[in-house]
Design an enzyme around this catalytic site. Structure first.
Site, PDB file in Angstrom:
ATOM      1  N   GLY A   1       0.637  -1.379  -0.051  1.00 48.72           N
ATOM      2  CA  GLY A   1      -0.140   0.058  -0.397  1.00 48.72           C
ATOM      3  C   GLY A   1       1.041   1.228  -0.059  1.00 48.72           C
ATOM      4  O   GLY A   1       0.136   2.105  -0.731  1.00 48.72           O
ATOM      5  N   ASN A   2       2.020   1.092   0.885  1.00 48.71           N
ATOM      6  CA  ASN A   2       2.852   2.748   1.115  1.00 48.71           C
ATOM      7  C   ASN A   2       3.721   2.943  -0.432  1.00 48.71           C
ATOM      8  O   ASN A   2       3.849   4.454  -0.142  1.00 48.71           O
ATOM      9  CB  ASN A   2       4.100   2.659   2.188  1.00 48.71           C
ATOM     10  CG  ASN A   2       4.308   1.256   2.303  1.00 48.71           C
ATOM     11  OD1 ASN A   2       4.638   0.381   1.557  1.00 48.71           O
ATOM     12  ND2 ASN A   2       5.948   2.289   2.672  1.00 48.71           N
TER      13      ASN A   2
ATOM     14  N   LYS B   1     -11.682 -10.317   3.814  1.00 46.33           N
ATOM     15  CA  LYS B   1     -10.533  -8.945   3.670  1.00 46.33           C
ATOM     16  C   LYS B   1     -11.810  -7.525   3.570  1.00 46.33           C
ATOM     17  O   LYS B   1     -12.805  -7.831   2.911  1.00 46.33           O
ATOM     18  CB  LYS B   1     -10.124  -9.503   2.142  1.00 46.33           C
ATOM     19  CG  LYS B   1      -9.636  -9.011   1.515  1.00 46.33           C
ATOM     20  CD  LYS B   1      -8.530  -8.060   1.632  1.00 46.33           C
ATOM     21  CE  LYS B   1      -7.421  -7.438   0.770  1.00 46.33           C
ATOM     22  NZ  LYS B   1      -6.591  -7.068   1.477  1.00 46.33           N
TER      23      LYS B   1
ATOM     24  N   LYS C   1      -2.443 -10.505  -3.082  1.00 41.25           N
ATOM     25  CA  LYS C   1      -1.836  -9.942  -3.352  1.00 41.25           C
ATOM     26  C   LYS C   1      -0.495 -10.786  -3.303  1.00 41.25           C
ATOM     27  O   LYS C   1       0.800 -11.337  -4.346  1.00 41.25           O
ATOM     28  CB  LYS C   1      -0.549  -8.529  -3.603  1.00 41.25           C
ATOM     29  CG  LYS C   1      -0.281  -8.419  -2.829  1.00 41.25           C
ATOM     30  CD  LYS C   1       0.396  -7.351  -3.075  1.00 41.25           C
ATOM     31  CE  LYS C   1       1.843  -6.874  -1.699  1.00 41.25           C
ATOM     32  NZ  LYS C   1       1.056  -6.776  -0.133  1.00 41.25           N
TER      33      LYS C   1
ATOM     34  N   LYS D   1       2.523 -12.293   4.540  1.00 41.82           N
ATOM     35  CA  LYS D   1       4.120 -12.109   3.878  1.00 41.82           C
ATOM     36  C   LYS D   1       4.544 -12.677   4.012  1.00 41.82           C
ATOM     37  O   LYS D   1       5.654 -13.355   2.969  1.00 41.82           O
ATOM     38  CB  LYS D   1       4.242 -10.115   4.147  1.00 41.82           C
ATOM     39  CG  LYS D   1       3.258  -9.223   3.282  1.00 41.82           C
ATOM     40  CD  LYS D   1       3.793  -7.516   4.054  1.00 41.82           C
ATOM     41  CE  LYS D   1       2.860  -6.891   3.531  1.00 41.82           C
ATOM     42  NZ  LYS D   1       1.833  -7.072   2.742  1.00 41.82           N
TER      43      LYS D   1
END
Ligand code: ADP
Ligand code: MG
Length: 314
Positions: free
Chosen positions: A17-18, A132, A214, A276
């Site tokens: 996101g960042n 989500k 993702k 992750k």
């Protein structure tokens, strides 16, 4: 053009996101610095495939259509269509900025965005329990309206949010296209937002209501293209134990066994750091020769050179 070189190291970079920002103007600024970092790698001779998230963007797209629908008699835009819109919109910005930064560095290398579909299993248990969260926080009245449209909403401390199922990525449909573009020496953007979720019915691919993680899709991509490096870029330089607590401890190296132990002990945030770590583990399990790394955007090159980040090792 710089044609494919079999000696080039293949790297999958998953942007969080960042690296993208949360709205139009933030995205323009964020994508410039993101592109500069990626072009450094291309200049250093890496063969790069970029994947990216779409949490805020897909929320914005669905919220806009749902709000429009209140006053207009239009069909509801399905989640798969909304993901495809974000792949196009984010891909456009990234492709455009990467091109500019490459040219600034004297590199005449084409950049392409692949609209990517990812097959999921309609019987995936994730469909029974949407988890989500996407889109803006809603008040009681807005939430009620959206519930009537068939959405699932969950109450968070800051308000209601729509939640959708997040099934496992089974297969990347456009994998051959991605391979061919890489072999032609292009910088490729693919699997945006985890890929457009589809279900296979004979020769037909039918969109489904879901958002695929993702990081998990990126891990699948890294395995399918035999990546040498799998890098997840996020807001933190390293993965921590006891994250945010007094006894927080940053980790430079995690073995598969340690990672599993810390997962079981609940050290990694669900829906944030946990996928992750799992994604990195999957890559290392399948291909121990691949270097899997979690770090922040500004540490990308240092991370690849082994100077920082959290590396997941067999
Ligand atoms: P992205 O948008 O980059 O895909 P998220 O924001 O969902 O990723 O997840 C990254 C965030 O996870 C970090 O910024 C941090 O706040 C949070 N996090 C949760 N658990 C941990 C942990 N154990 N170590 C480091 N960060 C963690
Ligand atoms: Mg985030």
């Amino acid at each position: 053009m710089d044609r494919v070189n079999p000696v080039k190291k293949k790297v999958v970079i998953a942007l969080g996101g960042n690296a993208l920002g949360e709205n139009l103007s933030e995205q323009m600024v964020a994508i410039r610095s993101t592109s500069k970092k990626i072009v450094e790698l291309v200049k250093a001779g890496y063969q790069v495939v970029v994947t990216h998230g779409n949490g805020p963007q897909v929320g914005l797209v669905t919220d806009c259509f749902d709000t429009y629908k209140i006053d207009h008699d239009i069909d509801r835009f399905t989640m798969s269509v909304c993901v495809s819109i974000t792949q196009g919109y984010i891909g456009y910005d990234l492709q455009n900025m990467l091109r500019e930064e490459l040219l600034n560095q004297g590199l005449n290398i084409p950049v392409s965005t692949v609209i990517t579909q990812v097959i999921v299993d309609p019987d995936d248990p994730a469909f029974n329990e949407p988890t989500k969260p996407i889109g803006l926080y809603l008040n009681d009245e807005q939430a009620e309206r959206r519930r009537k449209m068939g959405e699932v909403l969950v109450k968070f401390p800051k308000g209601w949010r729509q939640v959708v199922a997040s099934p496992e990525p089974q297969h990347i449909v456009e994998i051959e296209t991605i391979r061919v573009l890489m072999e032609a020496g292009q910088v490729v953007i693919a699997c945006g937002g985890g890929g457009i979720p589809v279900q296979q019915i004979g020769n037909r691919l039918k969109g489904v209501e879901a958002i695929i993680d993702k990081d998990l899709t990126s891990a699948k991509l890294a395995n399918l293209i035999d990546a040498d490096y799998f890098v997840i870029l996020t807001a933190v330089e390293k993965v921590a134990l006891n994250y945010g607590k007094e006894n927080e401890q940053w980790l430079s190296r995690l073995t598969l066994e340690e990672a599993q132990k810390y997962i079981d002990e609940g050290h990694f945030g669900k829906g944030s750091m946990l996928p992750k770590v799992i994604a990195a583990m999957r890559v290392v399990q399948a291909r121990p020769q691949c270097k899997a790394l979690i770090t922040s955007l500004d540490k990308l090159m240092d991370g690849l050179e082994g100077k920082t980040g959290t590396v997941i090792v067999p």
